[in-house]
Design an enzyme around this catalytic site. Structure first.
Site, PDB file in Angstrom:
ATOM      1  N   LYS A  54      21.790   9.698 -33.627  1.00  0.00           N
ATOM      2  CA  LYS A  54      22.195   8.936 -32.446  1.00  0.00           C
ATOM      3  C   LYS A  54      21.498   7.570 -32.414  1.00  0.00           C
ATOM      4  CE  LYS A  54      23.273  13.129 -29.849  1.00  0.00           C
ATOM      5  NZ  LYS A  54      22.895  14.174 -28.894  1.00  0.00           N
ATOM      6  N   GLN A  98      17.897  15.608 -25.138  1.00  0.00           N
ATOM      7  CA  GLN A  98      18.559  16.513 -26.080  1.00  0.00           C
ATOM      8  C   GLN A  98      18.380  17.967 -25.644  1.00  0.00           C
ATOM      9  OE1 GLN A  98      20.502  15.472 -28.565  1.00  0.00           O
ATOM     10  NE2 GLN A  98      20.961  17.508 -29.347  1.00  0.00           N
ATOM     11  N   ASP A 121      25.362  11.276 -21.008  1.00  0.00           N
ATOM     12  CA  ASP A 121      25.838  12.579 -21.487  1.00  0.00           C
ATOM     13  C   ASP A 121      26.906  13.149 -20.556  1.00  0.00           C
ATOM     14  OD1 ASP A 121      24.995  13.848 -23.826  1.00  0.00           O
ATOM     15  OD2 ASP A 121      22.993  14.249 -23.022  1.00  0.00           O
TER      16      ASP A 121
HETATM   17  N1  GUN Z   1      22.932  19.484 -27.553  1.00  0.00           N
HETATM   18  C1  GUN Z   1      24.103  19.788 -28.159  1.00  0.00           C
HETATM   19  N2  GUN Z   1      25.060  18.882 -27.835  1.00  0.00           N
HETATM   20  C2  GUN Z   1      24.473  18.009 -26.996  1.00  0.00           C
HETATM   21  C3  GUN Z   1      24.944  16.845 -26.324  1.00  0.00           C
HETATM   22  O1  GUN Z   1      26.109  16.448 -26.402  1.00  0.00           O
HETATM   23  N3  GUN Z   1      24.020  16.191 -25.566  1.00  0.00           N
HETATM   24  C4  GUN Z   1      22.732  16.631 -25.433  1.00  0.00           C
HETATM   25  N4  GUN Z   1      21.919  15.928 -24.647  1.00  0.00           N
HETATM   26  N5  GUN Z   1      22.269  17.692 -26.045  1.00  0.00           N
HETATM   27  C5  GUN Z   1      23.133  18.378 -26.824  1.00  0.00           C
END
Ligand code: GUN
Length: 295
Positions: A54, A98, A121
């Site tokens: 990311k 995350q 998110d």
């Molecule tokens: N863990 C798995 N997918 C995601 C996501 O799209 N965002 C976040 N913050 N954590 C994740």
């Protein structure tokens, strides 16, 4: 029939090119540089590789990005304090924590603490509520990416029988909701299957579009789908390691067998995964524009 491969890698690349231009223009015309912070608690290797990807993508597009890692035994309060710091940081327009978090941290409390305007998110209840109502908000990245993949690949969703397998807050619930809304990529008749569904194959065999988000490798087999189905495989399952230590990945769908019956299918890797990261970038640009009063 051998399926057309719906490439998330290619689609994500096209969207990133569009974003690059938009980000350069934002800086030139408005002196705005979108800013993103990712926060990871602990050392889970999969989560580490996701947040690194990311940040790398953000950097490549001209987004200011900060990557913070807290020790696995950090307290909930330490994490909340960090979020509060970034809620008040004008350089940061998007905050991503995350998931999953270590067990001793209350996930809901953490997600509530993020300023909804910076919730790129789309997990804060304010944004979830707006999404369900069909209002302007941040769409969660994986479902948003799936919609883009379907619409940009010319898959007709209006009136289609869609079967979503999985009912997570991150994928199953939001994609089901988005696909039934009156919008591009929506207007579908949606069925949600989950661990308590009695006869899953009876549902999936009727589906024009199957979205598999369960986390069980190769669970959707060829006998469970009809000819001409469109398959979106969200699963990223580590099923082994190569001799040089790289993870071998499999989706939730038995790709080799199902592709012989499907009209179109996303691969793993190279399907939904690259789209998720790219939609996070899109949401971060949206956040920066909103903060600057440009939308
Ligand atoms: N863990 C798995 N997918 C995601 C996501 O799209 N965002 C976040 N913050 N954590 C994740």
């Amino acid at each position: 029939m051998t399926a057309k491969i719906i490439s998330g890698t290619e689609t994500a690349k096209a969207i990133r090119e569009e974003l690059k231009i938009e980000i350069a223009e934002l800086q030139e015309k408005h002196n705005v540089v979108p800013g993103l912070v990712t926060i990871l608690v602990g050392e889970d290797p999969a989560s580490q590789s996701y947040v690194t990807a990311k940040n790398k993508t953000a950097h490549a597009l001209g987004i200011h990005s900060e990557q913070v890692t807290l020790a696995a035994d950090s307290s909930e309060q330490e994490l909340l304090n960090l979020i509060e710091k970034y809620n008040n940081d004008e350089k940061i327009h998007g905050i991503l924590v995350q998931l999953p978090l270590p067990k001793h941290i209350n996930e809901a409390k953490v997600l509530y603490a993020i300023n909804p305007d910076k919730d790129v998110d789309g997990f804060h209840p304010v944004n979830v509520g707006k999404m369900v109502l069909g209002e302007q908000c941040y769409l969660p990245c994986t479902p948003h990416g799936i919609l883009e993949l379907l619409t940009r690949s010319g898959v007709k969703t209006s009136g289609a029988e869609v079967v979503v397998i999985g009912r997570s807050n991150i994928v199953g619930k939001p994609i089901s909701n988005l696909m039934l809304q009156k919008r591009d990529g929506g207007n579908a008749t949606v069925t949600i299957c989950h661990t308590r569904t009695k006869d899953m194959a009876a549902h999936t065999r009727r589906a024009d579009i199957i979205i598999a988000a369960v986390g069980v490798p190769k669970m959707v087999t060829a006998d469970m789908v009809k000819d001409g189905v469109v398959i979106i495989d969200v699963g990223v399952n580590r099923i082994g390691k190569t001799a040089d230590g790289k993870a071998i990945l499999a989706g939730d769908v038995d790709f080799d067998a199902v592709k012989e019956k499907a009209a179109a299918i996303t691969p793993v890797p190279g399907g939904v995964g690259p789209m998720t990261i790219t939609m996070l970038m899109k949401n971060t640009v949206q956040a920066a524009k909103q903060a600057a009063g440009l939308i």
